[in-house]
Design a protein around this motif. Sequence first.
Motif, PDB file in Angstrom:
ATOM      1  N   ALA A 240     -61.932 114.677  34.407  1.00 47.08           N
ATOM      2  CA  ALA A 240     -62.728 115.028  35.584  1.00 47.08           C
ATOM      3  C   ALA A 240     -63.596 113.853  36.037  1.00 47.08           C
ATOM      4  O   ALA A 240     -63.689 113.559  37.234  1.00 47.08           O
ATOM      5  N   VAL A 241     -64.237 113.174  35.103  1.00 44.22           N
ATOM      6  CA  VAL A 241     -65.070 112.012  35.457  1.00 44.22           C
ATOM      7  C   VAL A 241     -64.210 110.922  36.078  1.00 44.22           C
ATOM      8  O   VAL A 241     -64.572 110.324  37.104  1.00 44.22           O
ATOM      9  N   TRP A 242     -63.073 110.658  35.478  1.00 46.68           N
ATOM     10  CA  TRP A 242     -62.139 109.643  36.001  1.00 46.68           C
ATOM     11  C   TRP A 242     -61.675 110.000  37.414  1.00 46.68           C
ATOM     12  O   TRP A 242     -61.718 109.166  38.325  1.00 46.68           O
ATOM     13  N   GLY A 243     -61.256 111.238  37.604  1.00 49.07           N
ATOM     14  CA  GLY A 243     -60.778 111.664  38.914  1.00 49.07           C
ATOM     15  C   GLY A 243     -61.862 111.580  39.968  1.00 49.07           C
ATOM     16  O   GLY A 243     -61.606 111.182  41.113  1.00 49.07           O
ATOM     17  N   ASN A 244     -63.077 111.919  39.584  1.00 45.33           N
ATOM     18  CA  ASN A 244     -64.173 111.873  40.550  1.00 45.33           C
ATOM     19  C   ASN A 244     -64.489 110.437  40.964  1.00 45.33           C
ATOM     20  O   ASN A 244     -64.826 110.171  42.123  1.00 45.33           O
ATOM     21  N   LEU A 245     -64.391 109.491  40.042  1.00 44.98           N
ATOM     22  CA  LEU A 245     -64.615 108.086  40.380  1.00 44.98           C
ATOM     23  C   LEU A 245     -63.530 107.581  41.335  1.00 44.98           C
ATOM     24  O   LEU A 245     -63.816 106.808  42.260  1.00 44.98           O
ATOM     25  N   GLY A 270     -54.340 114.018  38.164  1.00 43.52           N
ATOM     26  CA  GLY A 270     -55.367 114.453  37.220  1.00 43.52           C
ATOM     27  C   GLY A 270     -55.812 115.878  37.483  1.00 43.52           C
ATOM     28  O   GLY A 270     -56.012 116.669  36.551  1.00 43.52           O
ATOM     29  N   ALA A 271     -55.969 116.227  38.764  1.00 39.13           N
ATOM     30  CA  ALA A 271     -56.383 117.581  39.116  1.00 39.13           C
ATOM     31  C   ALA A 271     -55.326 118.608  38.722  1.00 39.13           C
ATOM     32  O   ALA A 271     -55.650 119.710  38.269  1.00 39.13           O
ATOM     33  N   GLU A 272     -54.064 118.221  38.891  1.00 41.24           N
ATOM     34  CA  GLU A 272     -52.982 119.139  38.486  1.00 41.24           C
ATOM     35  C   GLU A 272     -52.990 119.343  36.981  1.00 41.24           C
ATOM     36  O   GLU A 272     -52.742 120.450  36.494  1.00 41.24           O
ATOM     37  N   ARG A 273     -53.290 118.293  36.262  1.00 40.01           N
ATOM     38  CA  ARG A 273     -53.391 118.397  34.792  1.00 40.01           C
ATOM     39  C   ARG A 273     -54.490 119.380  34.408  1.00 40.01           C
ATOM     40  O   ARG A 273     -54.332 120.181  33.487  1.00 40.01           O
ATOM     41  N   LEU A 274     -55.611 119.368  35.145  1.00 33.57           N
ATOM     42  CA  LEU A 274     -56.719 120.275  34.835  1.00 33.57           C
ATOM     43  C   LEU A 274     -56.413 121.695  35.296  1.00 33.57           C
ATOM     44  O   LEU A 274     -56.707 122.668  34.596  1.00 33.57           O
TER      45      LEU A 274
END
Length: 394
Positions: A240-245, A270-274
Amino acid sequence: MNDGSSIGRQLKRIREDQELTQEELAERAGLSRDIIAKLEQGRRQSARLTTLIRLATALDVDLSQLTDKRDRMGADRDGGSVMALRDALLSPSFLPDLDDGHDGEPTPVSDIKAAVDDACRRYWAGDFPALIAQLPGLIAEARLTHSSLGEAAVYPLAMAYDLAASIMVHLGRDDLAAIGAERAITTAHGGSDELLWATLHGTYAWIMLHQARLEDAERLAATMAQRIEPSFSAPAAHIAVWGNLLMTALAPAAAAGRDVDRYISLAAAGAERLGERVPFYNSSFGPATVAMQATHAYTVRREPAKALKAARRIHPGDMTGISYGRHLLDVAQAHLDARHHGAAIQRLQEAQALSPVWFRHQGVARSLVREIREEETRPSSAVRSLVRSLDLDR
């Protein structure tokens, strides 16, 4: 001239102070002289962020000098003082070998964290008056606890500084915001939570975007994302931190006219992974975040069809508070670009209802309402209400 022509008035004053003709400024900014003339004469009362960035860069001034970005709290202060918050960020006690003036027993970390969490909720609710009143004391209390307990109190102090930085951006105090963000990052660097430290760089990049430092903002966010790039099996918060950056890097890239598809595709993976929204450090990331930022990027690039398609991927409840309000402003811009005036006005009304104080501090909202008023020969009651809410007739 009314407030609608304040951009043109500022532009003309700064241009004439620098002894530039409209033709010379147009050449420096890579714009047509016609745009500059219409702005200065009040025949055009709004301009895109990308246009304003070019003008500010050509004139070597802060973007805020053109956009009239300032404190618009009015009487809605709830006892808060922007100057008190400034003093909390610029206290002489930060200088070496000076006593901070705070003594007594430190507040338990659990209590400080609870107060910070409450301040975070106020921020996203757009309750700026209460937040401004709360933050100076919260920073002082968190500093005392941090000086007494060290690493155990890193998180609340870093977040208090980060909140101060964020609120200062809305009030047009970008230099103070940068100081708050730097204090937050420095505090987090003294702890062991790398993800907190990385997250706070996102705020600094966001501030640089508001300063029209597009390349620096994109580079900082992208560099931090690369530094903490997670493995496929990494914890959800790490992804989540990585995706937000990545999404933070997208905004300045879009404003600079650079390609954003790689940022969107990486973050979407990344969002799909979450598979769902994951909260972290006064922020969150998930599929709706990617859709929201894609909407913003395509709006900035003047691709309303793509922007509205991305916006349709956001469902009721995916976003709340001023985060949703900012998304509504992008949707309103996309509708206006697509000549859907009624839909644009409706989105603006929804954004205004979320937090009137926050809404008045949004330059995008002022620009949109000015543009709609400019195009309507007889402004509707809804448009007149939006004009009053933004004090555009003053």
